[in-house]
Design a protein around this motif. Structure first.
Motif, PDB file in Angstrom:
ATOM      1  N   LEU A  39       0.832  -1.207   0.000  1.00  0.00           N
ATOM      2  CA  LEU A  39       0.000   0.000   0.000  1.00  0.00           C
ATOM      3  C   LEU A  39       0.866   1.257   0.000  1.00  0.00           C
ATOM      4  CD1 LEU A  39      -2.772   1.443   0.323  1.00  0.00           C
ATOM      5  CD2 LEU A  39      -2.493   1.173   2.802  1.00  0.00           C
ATOM      6  N   ALA A  40       1.939   1.263   0.794  1.00  0.00           N
ATOM      7  CA  ALA A  40       2.832   2.423   0.851  1.00  0.00           C
ATOM      8  C   ALA A  40       3.450   2.686  -0.520  1.00  0.00           C
ATOM      9  CB  ALA A  40       3.923   2.206   1.891  1.00  0.00           C
ATOM     10  N   LYS A  41       3.905   1.633  -1.188  1.00  0.00           N
ATOM     11  CA  LYS A  41       4.501   1.801  -2.520  1.00  0.00           C
ATOM     12  C   LYS A  41       3.455   2.304  -3.516  1.00  0.00           C
ATOM     13  CE  LYS A  41       7.817  -1.044  -3.869  1.00  0.00           C
ATOM     14  NZ  LYS A  41       9.105  -0.444  -3.518  1.00  0.00           N
ATOM     15  N   ALA A  42       2.229   1.765  -3.415  1.00  0.00           N
ATOM     16  CA  ALA A  42       1.150   2.205  -4.312  1.00  0.00           C
ATOM     17  C   ALA A  42       0.791   3.666  -4.040  1.00  0.00           C
ATOM     18  CB  ALA A  42      -0.080   1.320  -4.125  1.00  0.00           C
ATOM     19  N   THR A  43       0.776   4.064  -2.761  1.00  0.00           N
ATOM     20  CA  THR A  43       0.452   5.444  -2.386  1.00  0.00           C
ATOM     21  C   THR A  43       1.487   6.426  -2.924  1.00  0.00           C
ATOM     22  OG1 THR A  43      -0.659   4.683  -0.360  1.00  0.00           O
ATOM     23  CG2 THR A  43       0.023   6.990  -0.436  1.00  0.00           C
ATOM     24  N   ILE A  44       2.760   6.098  -2.757  1.00  0.00           N
ATOM     25  CA  ILE A  44       3.819   6.993  -3.249  1.00  0.00           C
ATOM     26  C   ILE A  44       3.817   7.033  -4.778  1.00  0.00           C
ATOM     27  CG2 ILE A  44       6.292   7.454  -3.242  1.00  0.00           C
ATOM     28  CD1 ILE A  44       4.666   7.802  -0.540  1.00  0.00           C
ATOM     29  N   ARG A  45       3.544   5.893  -5.403  1.00  0.00           N
ATOM     30  CA  ARG A  45       3.434   5.852  -6.874  1.00  0.00           C
ATOM     31  C   ARG A  45       2.275   6.738  -7.337  1.00  0.00           C
ATOM     32  NH1 ARG A  45       3.807   0.783  -7.203  1.00  0.00           N
ATOM     33  NH2 ARG A  45       1.595   0.261  -7.184  1.00  0.00           N
ATOM     34  N   ASN A  46       1.148   6.660  -6.638  1.00  0.00           N
ATOM     35  CA  ASN A  46      -0.023   7.476  -6.952  1.00  0.00           C
ATOM     36  C   ASN A  46       0.287   8.961  -6.772  1.00  0.00           C
ATOM     37  OD1 ASN A  46      -2.711   8.868  -6.031  1.00  0.00           O
ATOM     38  ND2 ASN A  46      -3.381   6.990  -7.019  1.00  0.00           N
ATOM     39  N   MET A  47       1.012   9.281  -5.707  1.00  0.00           N
ATOM     40  CA  MET A  47       1.376  10.674  -5.438  1.00  0.00           C
ATOM     41  C   MET A  47       2.271  11.229  -6.542  1.00  0.00           C
ATOM     42  SD  MET A  47       3.017  12.120  -1.883  1.00  0.00           S
ATOM     43  CE  MET A  47       4.599  11.305  -2.114  1.00  0.00           C
ATOM     44  N   LYS A  48       3.215  10.408  -7.002  1.00  0.00           N
ATOM     45  CA  LYS A  48       4.094  10.840  -8.092  1.00  0.00           C
ATOM     46  C   LYS A  48       3.314  11.027  -9.395  1.00  0.00           C
ATOM     47  CE  LYS A  48       8.390   8.846  -6.312  1.00  0.00           C
ATOM     48  NZ  LYS A  48       9.408   7.779  -6.483  1.00  0.00           N
ATOM     49  N   GLN A  49       2.365  10.111  -9.674  1.00  0.00           N
ATOM     50  CA  GLN A  49       1.527  10.244 -10.865  1.00  0.00           C
ATOM     51  C   GLN A  49       0.784  11.577 -10.838  1.00  0.00           C
ATOM     52  OE1 GLN A  49      -1.018   6.848 -10.552  1.00  0.00           O
ATOM     53  NE2 GLN A  49       0.479   5.400 -11.389  1.00  0.00           N
ATOM     54  N   ASN A  50       0.198  11.879  -9.679  1.00  0.00           N
ATOM     55  CA  ASN A  50      -0.543  13.131  -9.536  1.00  0.00           C
ATOM     56  C   ASN A  50       0.357  14.349  -9.738  1.00  0.00           C
ATOM     57  OD1 ASN A  50      -2.983  11.909  -9.050  1.00  0.00           O
ATOM     58  ND2 ASN A  50      -2.879  12.084  -6.825  1.00  0.00           N
ATOM     59  N   THR A  51       1.545  14.300  -9.142  1.00  0.00           N
ATOM     60  CA  THR A  51       2.474  15.434  -9.244  1.00  0.00           C
ATOM     61  C   THR A  51       2.909  15.658 -10.685  1.00  0.00           C
ATOM     62  OG1 THR A  51       3.248  14.960  -6.993  1.00  0.00           O
ATOM     63  CG2 THR A  51       4.631  16.394  -8.359  1.00  0.00           C
ATOM     64  N   TYR A  52       3.305  14.582 -11.371  1.00  0.00           N
ATOM     65  CA  TYR A  52       3.746  14.708 -12.767  1.00  0.00           C
ATOM     66  C   TYR A  52       2.613  15.214 -13.660  1.00  0.00           C
ATOM     67  CZ  TYR A  52       7.795  11.935 -11.308  1.00  0.00           C
ATOM     68  OH  TYR A  52       8.926  11.480 -10.673  1.00  0.00           O
ATOM     69  N   PHE A  53       1.400  14.693 -13.405  1.00  0.00           N
ATOM     70  CA  PHE A  53       0.249  15.109 -14.207  1.00  0.00           C
ATOM     71  C   PHE A  53      -0.043  16.598 -13.988  1.00  0.00           C
ATOM     72  CE2 PHE A  53      -4.356  15.900 -14.415  1.00  0.00           C
ATOM     73  CZ  PHE A  53      -4.587  15.608 -15.757  1.00  0.00           C
ATOM     74  N   ALA A  54       0.005  17.019 -12.720  1.00  0.00           N
ATOM     75  CA  ALA A  54      -0.288  18.424 -12.396  1.00  0.00           C
ATOM     76  C   ALA A  54       0.732  19.367 -13.031  1.00  0.00           C
ATOM     77  CB  ALA A  54      -0.302  18.610 -10.878  1.00  0.00           C
ATOM     78  N   VAL A  55       2.009  19.014 -12.912  1.00  0.00           N
ATOM     79  CA  VAL A  55       3.068  19.858 -13.502  1.00  0.00           C
ATOM     80  C   VAL A  55       2.937  19.887 -15.023  1.00  0.00           C
ATOM     81  CG1 VAL A  55       5.555  20.057 -13.868  1.00  0.00           C
ATOM     82  CG2 VAL A  55       4.677  19.519 -11.593  1.00  0.00           C
ATOM     83  N   GLY A  56       2.698  18.718 -15.621  1.00  0.00           N
ATOM     84  CA  GLY A  56       2.548  18.624 -17.083  1.00  0.00           C
ATOM     85  C   GLY A  56       1.386  19.453 -17.595  1.00  0.00           C
ATOM     86  N   THR A  57       0.261  19.412 -16.862  1.00  0.00           N
ATOM     87  CA  THR A  57      -0.927  20.174 -17.269  1.00  0.00           C
ATOM     88  C   THR A  57      -0.641  21.676 -17.261  1.00  0.00           C
ATOM     89  OG1 THR A  57      -2.390  18.447 -16.381  1.00  0.00           O
ATOM     90  CG2 THR A  57      -3.363  20.613 -16.751  1.00  0.00           C
TER      91      THR A  57
END
Length: 628
Positions: A554-572
Motif C-alpha cells: 500500500l505504501a509503494k502504491a500510495t507513493i506511486r499514486n502521489m508521483k503520478q498526480n504530481t507529474y500530471f499536475a506539472v505537465g498540465t
C-alpha cells in the motif's frame, strides 16, 4: 466556507449564467451584461475574501491569482470570461470537497461505528445509559447485534464478535470468559457480560480514531516541499504575468496566464494520495502514523523480525517437563509462582500450564527480579528459584551437567525452547516450550520480496537451534539468536550504518528499543497494546504478518499514486501555459481545464481507497515447531 455554502453560491451563479445565455439569444445585451457582472460579484466575493485572509497570514494563495484575473477581466469588459472563471472555480472547489470526502470515508466509517449507548448492571438493576456515563468497573451487558462500548474482560457468557473495526478481520472471533473485548466491535451472536477497564477516550477504538485523524493531518516530506514551493510559485507567477504583459501588451493573455498557472492540482496532489492511503490502511487494520512514515515504508529494503509473537503465533505451549528429582506438579508450581511476575510469553505459558493442571498458585514471589532477555530470579517459600536460559545459569554460577545439556539440545533441535529451572543454585528441571509459525508468515515474506525487500533477517533472544529451524522453514537470509534487547538495537544500528532502510517488526514489549531504533518500527499488537501504539510507526491491529505485506505494498502504491498526480499536475500547467502563449487557450477554457486537472488528481487518489494487494498463495509451513 463550508461545502453547503459553496454549493448554494455555485448553484446561484450557474443559474445567473443560464439566464445570461437566454438574454443573449433574446437580444437583451445590456441585461445580459448586468447579469454576468452580478454573477461575477456573487461568486467572486468568497474567492477574494479567502485571498485576503491568506495575505493576512502572509501566504500567496490560488484565490489571489483568480481574484487578480477576475478584477482584470471586469476592468477590460470581459464579463463572460469573469463570470465563467468564478463559476468554474467555485464549482471545482465544490467537486473537490465532495470527492475528498470519499478519501476520508474510511475514517468516517470508523467514527460511525462508535457506540452511543451501553447497558450496565448497577445495584442489581439493568439500565441503558450513554457511553459517556459508563465508568471503570461497570458490569456491561452486550447482546446479539449490539456494539461493545468499552474495553474490558468477559466475566460471563460467550459470543462471536465481529472485530473488523479494530483488526480489519471480517471473520468473527469467538470470545469467552477471561477473553478481552474492545470498543467498536459487535456481537454477531451470543451474550456476554464485561467488566469495563477502559472507557470513553481511553478505549482502543477511540485511540485508533485519534491516531488515524492525526496521521491524515501529518504531512509527508513531499507535501512539506510542495507547500514551500507554492508560497514561492504564486508570487513568481504574478511577476511572470507582468512580464507577459510588458512583452505582449495583451491584457487578456496576461489574465489567462494568471489563471492557468494556478498550482491547484499540484498543491493537492500529495495530501490527497496520503489521506486515501492512510484511510485504506485503517480500514484493513493497519495504522500508519503519517505521510512521512508512508514514504519511508515504501523505501525499505531490509526487514528485521523478532521470532516469538512475530514470526510465530506468540501462543506457545508447554510440550514437556523434565525433572531430575521430586514431584513434577510441585516443581511446576514453584516455577509458575516465580513466573507470575513475568510479562514474557514464555513465562506466562508456564503459568498457564499450571492453571490448566489446576495447580493452585498461592504464593507471591519475594525478592523478585526480571533479568531482561534472560529470565527471572525470585524467592518462593524461602527457596531461591532461577528460571531462564543458559546465560542466566552461567551468570549465577549454576552448573548445567552434560546429561541435562544434551537433553536440552535435543529438545531445541526439535523446535522447542528449553527453560532451565534451578532451586537454591541446583538445576532441578527443564520446561520445553514450543510455538507455531504463523500460517501466513511464508506468504507475507514472499510478498515482501516481490515488492522489493532485498533481505529479511531474524533477531531473537531464543536459542540458536529453534531460531535456525524457523529461519530455514521461512527461507530467511540471516538468523541471529540468543540476543538481549540491546543486542537487537546494535544490529539495527549496524544495518542502518551500512546504508539500509530498515523496518523492525516485533511484539511491542521487549522489542520496543529495537522498534524505536529502526527507520520504520512495526508492532504486532492485537487490540493495540499501549506500548505498541505509542512506540511503533505502524501498528498491525489483527496481529497478522500479511497485514505487514499489505502495508508495504500500500505504501509503494500510495507513493506511486502521489508521483503520478504530481507529474500530471506539472505537465498540465506547462501545457496550458504553452497554449496561452501560442494563443490557443483562453480565460474560461483555461479555467475549465485547470479544474478538470484538479478533479482528475483527486479521482486518481480515490482509487487507493479500494486498493488491495495481489493475492499470493499462503503456503502453510510444518505447523508446530516440535515433535514429542
Amino acid at each position: 466556507m463550508n461545502a453547503k455554502r459553496t454549493s448554494q453560491i455555485t448553484a446561484l451563479t450557474g443559474a445567473l449564467l443560464a439566464i445570461a445565455i437566454g438574454l443573449h439569444f433574446g437580444g437583451l445585451h445590456e441585461w445580459r451584461q448586468w447579469t454576468l457582472i452580478t454573477a461575477t460579484v456573487i461568486a467572486g466575493l468568497p474567492i477574494s475574501w479567502k485571498a485576503i485572509q491568506a495575505l493576512r497570514m502572509k501566504a500567496f494563495s490560488i484565490e489571489l491569482l483568480v481574484t487578480i484575473a477576475v478584477v482584470g477581466a471586469l476592468f477590460i469588459g470581459e464579463y463572460v470570461e469573469s463570470a465563467a472563471v468564478t463559476f468554474l472555480f467555485l464549482f471545482g472547489a465544490y467537486l473537490e470537497v465532495r470527492t475528498l470526502e470519499k478519501t476520508r470515508s474510511s475514517l468516517q466509517s470508523l467514527i460511525d461505528l462508535a457506540p452511543l449507548e451501553a447497558t450496565v448492571i448497577r445495584d442489581g438493576e439493568t439500565i441503558t445509559i450513554s457511553v459517556e456515563d459508563v465508568i471503570e468497573g461497570d458490569r456491561v451487558v452486550i447482546r446479539s447485534g449490539e456494539k461493545v462500548a468499552i474495553d474490558g474482560v468477559i466475566v460471563a457468557g460467550k459470543a462471536a464478535l465481529s472485530e473488523a473495526a479494530i483488526t480489519g478481520e471480517s471473520v468473527p472471533a469467538t470470545k469467552a470468559i477471561e477473553d478481552r473485548v474492545f470498543s467498536g466491535t459487535m456481537v454477531d451472536n451470543g451474550y456476554i457480560e464485561v467488566i469495563a477497564e477502559r472507557v470513553g477516550d481511553d478505549t482502543t477504538f477511540a485511540r485508533i480514531i485519534e491516531l488515524v485523524e492525526d496521521a491524515q493531518e501529518a504531512k509527508s516530506k513531499t507535501q512539506k516541499f510542495l507547500d514551500r514551493f507554492a508560497n514561492v510559485y504564486t508570487p513568481s507567477i504574478v511577476i511572470l504575468s507582468i512580464l507577459v504583459y510588458i512583452f505582449t501588451r495583451n491584457i487578456e493573455m496576461t489574465l489567462t496566464f494568471l489563471v492557468v498557472a494556478c498550482p491547484g492540482a499540484l498543491v493537492i496532489s500529495a495530501p490527497v494520495s496520503i489521506v486515501a492511503g492512510i484511510g485504506n490502511g485503517a480500514r484493513n487494520g493497519v495504522l500508519v502514523k503519517g505521510g512521512e512514515i508512508m514514504e519511508n515504508l515504501a523505501k525499505i529494503d531490509t526487514v528485521v523480525f523478532d521470532k516469538t509473537g512475530t514470526l510465530t503465533r506468540g501462543r506457545p505451549e508447554v510440550t514437556n517437563i523434565h525433572i531430575l528429582s521430586g514431584d513434577e506438579n510441585e516443581f511446576l508450581r514453584l516455577v509458575a509462582e516465580a513466573e507470575m511476575i513475568s510479562e514474557h510469553h514464555l513465562g506466562q505459558t508456564i503459568v498457564k500450564e499450571a492453571r490448566r493442571r489446576e495447580i493452585p498458585l498461592v504464593n507471591q514471589p519475594e525478592e523478585a527480579e526480571v533479568i531482561e532477555g534472560n529470565g527471572i530470579r525470585a524467592k518462593i517459600e524461602g527457596k531461591v528459584l532461577t528460571v531462564g536460559n543458559r546465560k542466566l545459569m552461567a551468570a549465577n554460577r549454576i552448573v548445567i551437567g552434560d546429561t541435562v545439556e544434551a537433553y536440552a539440545v535435543n529438545r531445541e533441535k526439535a523446535g522447542n525452547t528449553a527453560i532451565f529451572a534451578a532451586i537454591d543454585g541446583v538445576i532441578q528441571g527443564i520446561v520445553s516450550i514450543a510455538d507455531q509459525i504463523r500460517p501466513e508468515a511464508m506468504g507475507a515474506i514472499k510478498e515482501l520480496r516481490q515488492n522489493g525487500v532485498k533481505q529479511i533477517i531474524m533477531l531473537t533472544g531464543d536459542n540458536r537451534h529453534t531460531a535456525e529451524l524457523v529461519g530455514k522453514q521461512l527461507g530467511l537470509d540471516q538468523i541471529h539468536a540468543e540476543l538481549l534487547p540491546e543486542d537487537k538495537v546494535a544490529w539495527i544500528q549496524k544495518l542502518k550504518d551500512a546504508g539500509h532502510i530498515v523496518a523492525m517488526a516485533g511484539d511491542g514489549i521487549n522489542d520496543a528499543p529495537a522498534i524505536a531504533t529502526a527507520h520504520i518500527g512495526l508492532a504486532m499488537g492485537e487490540g493495540g497494546t499501549d506500548i505498541s501504539m505509542e512506540t511503533a510507526d505502524v501498528v498491525l491491529m489483527a496481529d497478522r504478518l500479511d497485514q505487514f505485506s499489505h502495508a508495504h505494498a500500500l505504501a509503494k502504491a500510495t507513493i506511486r499514486n502521489m508521483k503520478q498526480n504530481t507529474y500530471f499536475a506539472v505537465g498540465t500547467v506547462f501545457l496550458l501555459l504553452a497554449g496561452v502563449l501560442f494563443g490557443k487557450v483562453f480565460l474560461a477554457s483555461g479555467m475549465l481545464i485547470h479544474e478538470l486537472s484538479v478533479l482528475i488528481v483527486i479521482l486518481n487518489a480515490v482509487r487507493l481507497i479500494r486498493y488491495s494487494k495481489k493475492e499470493v498463495e499462503m503456503k502453510e509451513p510444518n505447523a508446530l515447531l516440535q515433535t514429542e
